[in-house]
Scaffold this motif. Sequence first.
Motif, PDB file in Angstrom:
ATOM      1  N   LYS A  22       0.859  -1.174  -0.007  1.00 37.89           N
ATOM      2  CA  LYS A  22      -0.010  -0.042  -0.071  1.00 37.89           C
ATOM      3  C   LYS A  22       0.955   1.211   0.079  1.00 37.89           C
ATOM      4  O   LYS A  22       0.338   2.068  -0.542  1.00 37.89           O
ATOM      5  N   LYS A  25       2.832   1.678  -3.190  1.00 33.53           N
ATOM      6  CA  LYS A  25       1.822   1.983  -4.512  1.00 33.53           C
ATOM      7  C   LYS A  25       1.492   3.596  -4.206  1.00 33.53           C
ATOM      8  O   LYS A  25       1.303   4.438  -5.129  1.00 33.53           O
ATOM      9  N   PHE A  26       1.117   3.979  -3.011  1.00 33.72           N
ATOM     10  CA  PHE A  26       0.910   5.591  -2.630  1.00 33.72           C
ATOM     11  C   PHE A  26       1.837   6.083  -3.011  1.00 33.72           C
ATOM     12  O   PHE A  26       1.665   7.550  -3.610  1.00 33.72           O
ATOM     13  N   HIS A  28       4.343   5.983  -5.190  1.00 35.26           N
ATOM     14  CA  HIS A  28       4.777   5.783  -6.798  1.00 35.26           C
ATOM     15  C   HIS A  28       3.508   6.207  -7.573  1.00 35.26           C
ATOM     16  O   HIS A  28       3.951   7.086  -8.321  1.00 35.26           O
ATOM     17  N   GLU A  29       2.396   5.859  -7.383  1.00 34.24           N
ATOM     18  CA  GLU A  29       1.274   6.002  -8.403  1.00 34.24           C
ATOM     19  C   GLU A  29       0.690   7.437  -8.033  1.00 34.24           C
ATOM     20  O   GLU A  29       0.178   8.237  -8.874  1.00 34.24           O
ATOM     21  N   GLU A  30       0.400   7.643  -6.757  1.00 35.70           N
ATOM     22  CA  GLU A  30      -0.427   8.896  -6.323  1.00 35.70           C
ATOM     23  C   GLU A  30       0.539  10.139  -6.031  1.00 35.70           C
ATOM     24  O   GLU A  30       0.256  11.220  -6.511  1.00 35.70           O
ATOM     25  N   GLU A  31       1.580   9.980  -5.460  1.00 30.65           N
ATOM     26  CA  GLU A  31       2.364  11.153  -5.028  1.00 30.65           C
ATOM     27  C   GLU A  31       3.657  11.467  -6.191  1.00 30.65           C
ATOM     28  O   GLU A  31       4.024  12.294  -5.988  1.00 30.65           O
ATOM     29  N   LYS A  32       3.927  10.233  -6.537  1.00 28.16           N
ATOM     30  CA  LYS A  32       5.074  10.493  -7.576  1.00 28.16           C
ATOM     31  C   LYS A  32       6.222  10.884  -7.063  1.00 28.16           C
ATOM     32  O   LYS A  32       6.957  12.041  -7.480  1.00 28.16           O
ATOM     33  N   VAL A  79       3.164  15.012   1.778  1.00 30.81           N
ATOM     34  CA  VAL A  79       3.210  13.435   1.912  1.00 30.81           C
ATOM     35  C   VAL A  79       2.943  12.749   3.224  1.00 30.81           C
ATOM     36  O   VAL A  79       2.164  11.717   3.280  1.00 30.81           O
ATOM     37  N   LYS A  82      -0.707  13.155   4.499  1.00 30.82           N
ATOM     38  CA  LYS A  82      -1.408  12.268   4.100  1.00 30.82           C
ATOM     39  C   LYS A  82      -1.255  10.586   4.519  1.00 30.82           C
ATOM     40  O   LYS A  82      -2.109   9.901   4.656  1.00 30.82           O
ATOM     41  N   ARG A  86      -3.718   8.303   6.478  1.00 28.44           N
ATOM     42  CA  ARG A  86      -4.428   7.194   5.773  1.00 28.44           C
ATOM     43  C   ARG A  86      -3.849   5.674   6.105  1.00 28.44           C
ATOM     44  O   ARG A  86      -4.627   4.941   6.356  1.00 28.44           O
TER      45      ARG A  86
END
Length: 103
Positions: A22, A25-26, A28-32, A79, A82, A86
């Motif tokens: 999780k 993924k967060f 890499h994909e959401e926050e880049k 980041v 968040k 989360r």
Amino acid sequence: MAMRSVRIVRIYLREGEHLLSKLIKFLHEEEKVAGVTVLRGIAGFSTDGKIHTASLVDLSLDLPLIVEFYDLPDRVDAVIDKLTSRLALDHVVSWDATIHTPL
């Protein structure tokens, strides 16, 4: 050589918490974020006081993990906010650093 200020974040987990996928993924994909590294420890303990170690006999897969990432200080602060809301992360450490890149 060009220099730029960044903030490095280190998150301490255990494999048994099942948060690594999780978290990756967060980031890499959401926050880049600019870069992420995951380190697997061979021994460690935290506030629960239980020592987690790697041995051939122990196959529990509950070893310490360190997830480290960096980016610009403002981005990192957002980041972290968040992430902690989360995923309810308890062990997050950050510090300022300088990245050196070729011109």
